[in-house]
Scaffold this motif. Structure first.
Motif, PDB file in Angstrom:
ATOM      1  N   LEU B  15       0.871  -1.278  -0.029  1.00 48.55           N
ATOM      2  CA  LEU B  15      -0.257   0.007  -0.052  1.00 48.55           C
ATOM      3  C   LEU B  15       0.811   1.184   0.000  1.00 48.55           C
ATOM      4  O   LEU B  15       1.798   1.256   0.677  1.00 48.55           O
ATOM      5  CB  LEU B  15      -0.798  -0.056   1.083  1.00 48.55           C
ATOM      6  CG  LEU B  15      -2.003  -1.066   1.085  1.00 48.55           C
ATOM      7  CD1 LEU B  15      -3.038  -0.790   2.471  1.00 48.55           C
ATOM      8  CD2 LEU B  15      -3.091  -0.764   0.141  1.00 48.55           C
ATOM      9  N   ILE B  23       0.066  -6.300  -0.155  1.00 45.77           N
ATOM     10  CA  ILE B  23      -1.245  -6.823  -0.674  1.00 45.77           C
ATOM     11  C   ILE B  23      -1.014  -8.111  -1.377  1.00 45.77           C
ATOM     12  O   ILE B  23      -1.757  -8.918  -1.439  1.00 45.77           O
ATOM     13  CB  ILE B  23      -1.882  -5.749  -1.464  1.00 45.77           C
ATOM     14  CG1 ILE B  23      -2.190  -4.559  -0.711  1.00 45.77           C
ATOM     15  CG2 ILE B  23      -3.247  -6.369  -2.384  1.00 45.77           C
ATOM     16  CD1 ILE B  23      -3.087  -4.732   0.668  1.00 45.77           C
ATOM     17  N   SER B  43     -11.805 -13.906   0.291  1.00 44.67           N
ATOM     18  CA  SER B  43     -12.387 -12.462   0.210  1.00 44.67           C
ATOM     19  C   SER B  43     -11.075 -11.816   0.823  1.00 44.67           C
ATOM     20  O   SER B  43     -10.612 -11.918   1.968  1.00 44.67           O
ATOM     21  CB  SER B  43     -13.445 -12.233   0.754  1.00 44.67           C
ATOM     22  OG  SER B  43     -13.906 -10.816   0.134  1.00 44.67           O
ATOM     23  N   GLY B  44     -10.701 -10.750  -0.027  1.00 44.57           N
ATOM     24  CA  GLY B  44      -9.670 -10.016   0.433  1.00 44.57           C
ATOM     25  C   GLY B  44      -8.033 -10.534   0.423  1.00 44.57           C
ATOM     26  O   GLY B  44      -7.061 -10.060   0.768  1.00 44.57           O
ATOM     27  N   SER B  45      -8.107 -11.776  -0.321  1.00 46.81           N
ATOM     28  CA  SER B  45      -6.655 -12.417  -0.387  1.00 46.81           C
ATOM     29  C   SER B  45      -5.751 -11.652  -1.547  1.00 46.81           C
ATOM     30  O   SER B  45      -4.593 -12.176  -1.657  1.00 46.81           O
ATOM     31  CB  SER B  45      -6.821 -13.766  -0.584  1.00 46.81           C
ATOM     32  OG  SER B  45      -7.625 -14.111  -1.657  1.00 46.81           O
ATOM     33  N   GLY B  46      -6.351 -11.026  -2.267  1.00 47.04           N
ATOM     34  CA  GLY B  46      -5.797 -10.394  -3.400  1.00 47.04           C
ATOM     35  C   GLY B  46      -5.693 -10.724  -4.821  1.00 47.04           C
ATOM     36  O   GLY B  46      -4.909 -10.538  -5.412  1.00 47.04           O
ATOM     37  N   LYS B  47      -6.960 -11.483  -4.986  1.00 50.12           N
ATOM     38  CA  LYS B  47      -7.153 -12.144  -6.475  1.00 50.12           C
ATOM     39  C   LYS B  47      -7.364 -10.865  -7.282  1.00 50.12           C
ATOM     40  O   LYS B  47      -6.801 -10.934  -8.399  1.00 50.12           O
ATOM     41  CB  LYS B  47      -8.433 -12.966  -6.260  1.00 50.12           C
ATOM     42  CG  LYS B  47      -8.221 -13.918  -5.291  1.00 50.12           C
ATOM     43  CD  LYS B  47      -9.513 -15.072  -5.354  1.00 50.12           C
ATOM     44  CE  LYS B  47     -10.769 -14.488  -4.984  1.00 50.12           C
ATOM     45  NZ  LYS B  47     -11.051 -13.695  -3.544  1.00 50.12           N
ATOM     46  N   THR B  48      -8.349  -9.963  -7.020  1.00 55.73           N
ATOM     47  CA  THR B  48      -8.477  -8.993  -7.932  1.00 55.73           C
ATOM     48  C   THR B  48      -7.152  -8.086  -8.506  1.00 55.73           C
ATOM     49  O   THR B  48      -7.070  -7.772  -9.243  1.00 55.73           O
ATOM     50  CB  THR B  48      -9.755  -7.909  -7.540  1.00 55.73           C
ATOM     51  OG1 THR B  48     -10.732  -8.691  -7.342  1.00 55.73           O
ATOM     52  CG2 THR B  48      -9.930  -6.937  -8.421  1.00 55.73           C
ATOM     53  N   THR B  49      -6.571  -7.852  -7.200  1.00 57.57           N
ATOM     54  CA  THR B  49      -5.252  -7.238  -7.335  1.00 57.57           C
ATOM     55  C   THR B  49      -4.441  -7.881  -8.344  1.00 57.57           C
ATOM     56  O   THR B  49      -3.693  -7.141  -9.245  1.00 57.57           O
ATOM     57  CB  THR B  49      -4.676  -6.906  -6.004  1.00 57.57           C
ATOM     58  OG1 THR B  49      -5.679  -6.522  -5.071  1.00 57.57           O
ATOM     59  CG2 THR B  49      -3.475  -5.902  -6.140  1.00 57.57           C
ATOM     60  N   ALA B  61      -3.830   2.754  -5.351  1.00 54.84           N
ATOM     61  CA  ALA B  61      -3.570   3.080  -3.821  1.00 54.84           C
ATOM     62  C   ALA B  61      -2.112   2.230  -3.715  1.00 54.84           C
ATOM     63  O   ALA B  61      -1.669   2.105  -2.513  1.00 54.84           O
ATOM     64  CB  ALA B  61      -4.605   2.713  -3.163  1.00 54.84           C
ATOM     65  N   MET B  62      -1.660   1.730  -4.600  1.00 48.96           N
ATOM     66  CA  MET B  62      -0.521   0.551  -4.293  1.00 48.96           C
ATOM     67  C   MET B  62       0.677   0.930  -5.138  1.00 48.96           C
ATOM     68  O   MET B  62       0.446   1.616  -6.186  1.00 48.96           O
ATOM     69  CB  MET B  62      -1.028  -0.927  -4.454  1.00 48.96           C
ATOM     70  CG  MET B  62      -2.078  -1.238  -3.752  1.00 48.96           C
ATOM     71  SD  MET B  62      -2.841  -3.068  -4.227  1.00 48.96           S
ATOM     72  CE  MET B  62      -4.647  -2.772  -3.407  1.00 48.96           C
ATOM     73  N   GLN B  97     -14.747  -8.480 -12.053  1.00 53.15           N
ATOM     74  CA  GLN B  97     -15.448  -9.136 -10.968  1.00 53.15           C
ATOM     75  C   GLN B  97     -17.242  -8.682 -11.265  1.00 53.15           C
ATOM     76  O   GLN B  97     -17.994  -9.445 -10.975  1.00 53.15           O
ATOM     77  CB  GLN B  97     -14.817  -9.046  -9.999  1.00 53.15           C
ATOM     78  CG  GLN B  97     -15.627  -9.828  -8.453  1.00 53.15           C
ATOM     79  CD  GLN B  97     -14.713  -9.560  -7.340  1.00 53.15           C
ATOM     80  OE1 GLN B  97     -13.772  -9.158  -7.307  1.00 53.15           O
ATOM     81  NE2 GLN B  97     -14.992 -10.181  -6.185  1.00 53.15           N
ATOM     82  N   GLU B 180     -13.704 -13.886 -10.951  1.00 52.54           N
ATOM     83  CA  GLU B 180     -14.831 -14.531  -9.998  1.00 52.54           C
ATOM     84  C   GLU B 180     -16.161 -14.467 -11.263  1.00 52.54           C
ATOM     85  O   GLU B 180     -17.013 -13.590 -11.167  1.00 52.54           O
ATOM     86  CB  GLU B 180     -15.414 -13.695  -8.961  1.00 52.54           C
ATOM     87  CG  GLU B 180     -14.055 -13.433  -8.202  1.00 52.54           C
ATOM     88  CD  GLU B 180     -14.412 -14.233  -6.776  1.00 52.54           C
ATOM     89  OE1 GLU B 180     -15.490 -14.707  -6.812  1.00 52.54           O
ATOM     90  OE2 GLU B 180     -13.565 -13.554  -5.798  1.00 52.54           O
TER      91      GLU B 180
HETATM   92  N1  LIG Z   1      -7.599   1.035  -2.843  1.00 48.89           N
HETATM   93  C1  LIG Z   1      -7.483   0.343  -1.995  1.00 48.89           C
HETATM   94  N2  LIG Z   1      -6.717   0.822  -0.810  1.00 48.89           N
HETATM   95  C2  LIG Z   1      -6.484   0.136   0.170  1.00 48.89           C
HETATM   96  N3  LIG Z   1      -6.633  -1.417   0.258  1.00 48.89           N
HETATM   97  C3  LIG Z   1      -7.121  -1.876  -0.748  1.00 48.89           C
HETATM   98  C4  LIG Z   1      -7.436  -1.136  -2.007  1.00 48.89           C
HETATM   99  N4  LIG Z   1      -7.951  -2.083  -2.862  1.00 48.89           N
HETATM  100  C5  LIG Z   1      -7.728  -3.247  -2.457  1.00 48.89           C
HETATM  101  N5  LIG Z   1      -7.213  -3.149  -0.982  1.00 48.89           N
HETATM  102  C6  LIG Z   1      -6.980  -4.191  -0.024  1.00 48.89           C
HETATM  103  O1  LIG Z   1      -6.040  -5.241  -1.020  1.00 48.89           O
HETATM  104  C7  LIG Z   1      -6.408  -6.337  -0.480  1.00 48.89           C
HETATM  105  C8  LIG Z   1      -6.845  -7.316  -1.634  1.00 48.89           C
HETATM  106  O2  LIG Z   1      -8.167  -6.937  -2.472  1.00 48.89           O
HETATM  107  P1  LIG Z   1      -8.606  -7.550  -3.713  1.00 48.89           P
HETATM  108  O3  LIG Z   1      -9.617  -6.805  -4.270  1.00 48.89           O
HETATM  109  O4  LIG Z   1      -7.608  -7.743  -4.510  1.00 48.89           O
HETATM  110  O5  LIG Z   1      -9.273  -9.110  -3.148  1.00 48.89           O
HETATM  111  P2  LIG Z   1     -10.043 -10.020  -3.608  1.00 48.89           P
HETATM  112  O6  LIG Z   1      -9.418 -11.398  -3.492  1.00 48.89           O
HETATM  113  O7  LIG Z   1     -10.369  -9.945  -5.161  1.00 48.89           O
HETATM  114  O8  LIG Z   1     -11.225 -10.023  -2.755  1.00 48.89           O
HETATM  115  P3  LIG Z   1     -12.866 -10.525  -3.010  1.00 48.89           P
HETATM  116  O9  LIG Z   1     -12.701 -11.931  -3.110  1.00 48.89           O
HETATM  117  O10 LIG Z   1     -13.533  -9.973  -2.093  1.00 48.89           O
HETATM  118  O11 LIG Z   1     -12.894  -9.979  -4.526  1.00 48.89           O
HETATM  119  C9  LIG Z   1      -7.725  -6.346   0.406  1.00 48.89           C
HETATM  120  O12 LIG Z   1      -7.531  -6.508   1.815  1.00 48.89           O
HETATM  121  C10 LIG Z   1      -8.448  -4.954   0.277  1.00 48.89           C
HETATM  122  O13 LIG Z   1      -8.784  -4.308   1.494  1.00 48.89           O
END
Ligand SMILES: Nc1ncnc2c1ncn2[C@@H]1O[C@H](COP(=O)(O)OP(=O)(O)OP(=O)(O)O)[C@@H](O)[C@H]1O
Ligand SMILES: [Mg+2]
Lengths: 365, 250
Positions: B15, B23, B43-49, B61-62, B97, B180
């Protein structure tokens, strides 16, 4: 899928707009003004060239239905005779001559919409009768006719000016907001420099930079360009602010992952979302241009005689004595006022109509 | 050994505000030609990132601390802007997603697919519109004309998802990153999308990065699987991976 409800946000906003009585009335008035301006040659009893030296400051002509002897004579006006009273003020007395009003009768010839020759006017009287529905100016020219002809200039300057300055404003704001960083910095400082100078001084300075020996069309174009140059910066700043948040939307990221070009993204996926705001802002900006033209023409730097604009007609009304003896030369001010009010009412309603949607959309995204 | 189509090597993202929070932590992933690679995680494991990273996008943000994304063995950061633009969408594409927010609400779904087809491969408008309807049909939309004329908020979740997939595959990319694609759908639609992926792989010779929290689904479909736990790739016997598996398998 039920189709009777209007689709999308535009439909809903339009519905809400139509509920605003004042805005609808304003829109109708503006519609009529613009229609009359387009058809000015037909709508005005006289052309721009017309004048009558025997009728300086002739007061508004009364329309009669009965002849002096009491018999019914249809709608008509009387001849007038000018004399002076012992203060050497002009006095107009009606004579017994009857000049019937002619609807779509023949009058002076003109080129209809600038193209084919015609001579019909909605209302006219046969010479030597004169019809001054709103009185005459110092050279016996019909104020009513000149207001109609002047509407062409005064009403279109606002539209063209807004069109130009808002295209610039949208593009500059879009680019600044989308790219951010150094681009943003440079463009915003530029906007601030333009905005820093008080509008009217900038107007005068820019007008001074334009040569005096221009024909009326060139002056018209110059005024539009000068006014646009002043107007774009404010919009650019607001659009930039909106783009800063819009570019975070998923569909912008989606467009980028799809490999669309930056300009494509700005024009197709960012600026359309500022449209609701810009539309209201555009509407609210038009009065500024109309007033700007009036101000320039009033001080003699705008549209020149014999061409009419509401501003240069008011130049005659700069003397309190003339206003006292011929208050009707203030009519152009009335029309400027109405137009400005209508644009403001419509712009406010547009903004209100979109507002709840903007809020709703912000939460949904 | 021939080079994989797409690969991520040691991606580490922190971050911006709190550089200590990672992340993604040293994530690597290999996508060979014509294979389906599963990415599973809670959820929140970082898949979308990770999905964004695979297309070379670091979220606002990263900050990328280390690692690189390779296309046919070459670092995509070395690509010039023009090549990168045609690579995105043309060679690799991302299905989002949440299609509801990934489609622009002011244009119809069909318009956006057409726009994509015109931007890649130099289709004329008429040709692009034809293809757009073909791809909607291929993505399992029964009434492509109606769907194409609709705005995204007028479509059901299942139709949105299928339109999203049509949008992502219409340029015949080599790799589809599907974030997803089925999580908001019922089991019948899930099965249809799964079948669709098999078809697409066969017909378009597509590699797919299938991102999901459903380990069961990945196991039925994927040739290889990567499990993400709090931004880290873990082995299948990791306790949290086991938890995902048992929850998904029920
Ligand atoms: N703009 C942001 N600012 C701060 N933290 C963020 C931001 N975007 C994502 N995160 C954090 O990064 C982490 C990974 O987010 P991500 O969206 O990749 O999760 P995910 O695996 O796709 O979750 P989901 O299954 O709910 O879609 C999360 O902990 C989220 O809180
Ligand atoms: Mg996600």
């Amino acid at each position: 899928m039920p189709m009777e409800t209007p689709r999308g946000e535009t439909g809903l906003a339009w519905q809400r707009f139509m509920k605003d009585r004042a805005a609808v009335v304003a829109l109708w008035i503006l519609g009529i003004f613009y229609a009359v301006a387009i058809l000015a040659d037909v709508a005005a009893p006289y052309t721009l060239k017309d004048e009558s030296r025997e009728h300086p400051y002739c007061p508004p002509t009364a329309v009669h239905f009965f002849a002096p002897d009491g018999r019914f004579a249809g709608a008509h006006v009387r001849g007038v005779q000018m004399t002076y009273d012992h203060f050497r003020r002009r006095i107009y007395n009606e004579t017994a001559d009857i000049y019937p009003l002619r609807f779509f009768g023949r009058g002076e010839t003109y080129r209809f919409l600038g193209a084919f020759p015609a001579d019909r006017h909605i209302i006219t009287v046969d010479a030597p009768g004169r019809i001054y529905l709103l009185g005459a100016d110092s050279r016996g020219r019909d104020v009513f006719s000149r207001i109609i002809h002047g509407a062409r200039v005064s009403l279109t300057i606002g539209l063209f000016g807004v069109l130009i300055s808002f295209s610039i404003g949208l593009l500059v704001g879009g680019i600044a907001g989308y790219f951010g960083g150094r681009t943003d910095h440079v463009l915003m400082r530029l906007c601030e420099m333009v905005m820093m100078v008080p509008g009217f001084y900038l107007l005068l300075a820019l007008r001074a930079a334009v040569p005096d020996s221009l024909d009326s069309l060139q002056v018209y174009a110059a005024i539009i360009i000068i006014l646009s140059f002043i107007g774009w910066a404010g919009l650019a700043r607001v659009i930039r602010g909106m783009c800063l948040s819009l570019k975070e939307r998923d569909y912008v990221l989606a467009a980028r992952t799809m490999g669309l070009s930056d300009l494509q993204i700005i024009v197709r996926h960012i600026l359309p979302h500022t449209l609701s705001y810009s539309l209201a802002a555009v509407t609210l900006a038009v009065p500024g241009y109309i007033l700007g033209e009036s101000a320039l023409s009033l001080i003699g730097l705008g549209i020149q005689d014999p061409y009419a604009s509401w501003g240069n007609m008011l130049a005659e009304a700069m003397s309190i004595v003339r206003i006292q003896f011929a208050p009707w030369i203030l009519w152009p001010a009335f029309f400027i006022g109405i137009t400005v009010l209508c644009f403001n009412a419509a712009g406010d309603a547009l903004r209100d109509a979109w507002d709840p949607l903007l809020k709703g959309r912000g939460e949904g995204a | 050994m021939n080079t994989p189509l797409l690969a991520a090597r040691g991606i580490t993202l922190a971050l911006r505000e709190r550089p200590g929070t990672l992340i993604l932590n040293d994530v690597s992933l290999v996508v060979p030609r014509g294979k389906i690679i599963g990415v599973v995680g809670g959820s929140g494991s970082g898949k979308t990132t990770l999905a964004c990273m695979l297309l070379g996008f670091v979220p606002e943000a990263m900050r990328l601390k280390s690692g690189q994304v390779l296309w046919e063995g070459k670092n995509i950061q070395a690509m010039d802007a023009h090549t990168l633009r045609h690579w995105r969408g043309g060679r690799v594409s991302l299905s989002f997603q949440e299609p509801a927010s990934a489609f622009d609400p002011v244009f119809t779904v069909g318009d956006q697919i057409t726009e994509m087809l015109m931007a890649h491969g130099g289709n004329g408008r008429a040709r692009a519109q034809e293809k757009m309807l073909e791809f909607l049909a291929l993505a399992g939309v029964d009434d492509p004309r109606r769907v194409a004329a609709g705005y995204v908020h007028e479509l059901s979740g299942g139709l949105r998802q299928r339109a999203m997939i049509a949008l992502a595959v219409c340029t015949r990319p080599a790799v589809l990153v599907a974030d997803e694609p089925t999580s908001s759908l019922d089991v019948i639609l899930q099965a249809r999308i799964m079948a669709l992926f098999r078809t697409l792989r066969r017909e378009l010779d597509l590699s797919i990065v299938l991102i999901t929290h459903d380990l069961g689904m990945v196991q039925r479909l994927a040739d290889a699987t990567v499990i993400l736990v709090r931004g880290r790739v873990v082995a299948g016997d990791h306790p949290e991976a086991q938890a995902l598996l048992s929850a998904g398998g029920m």
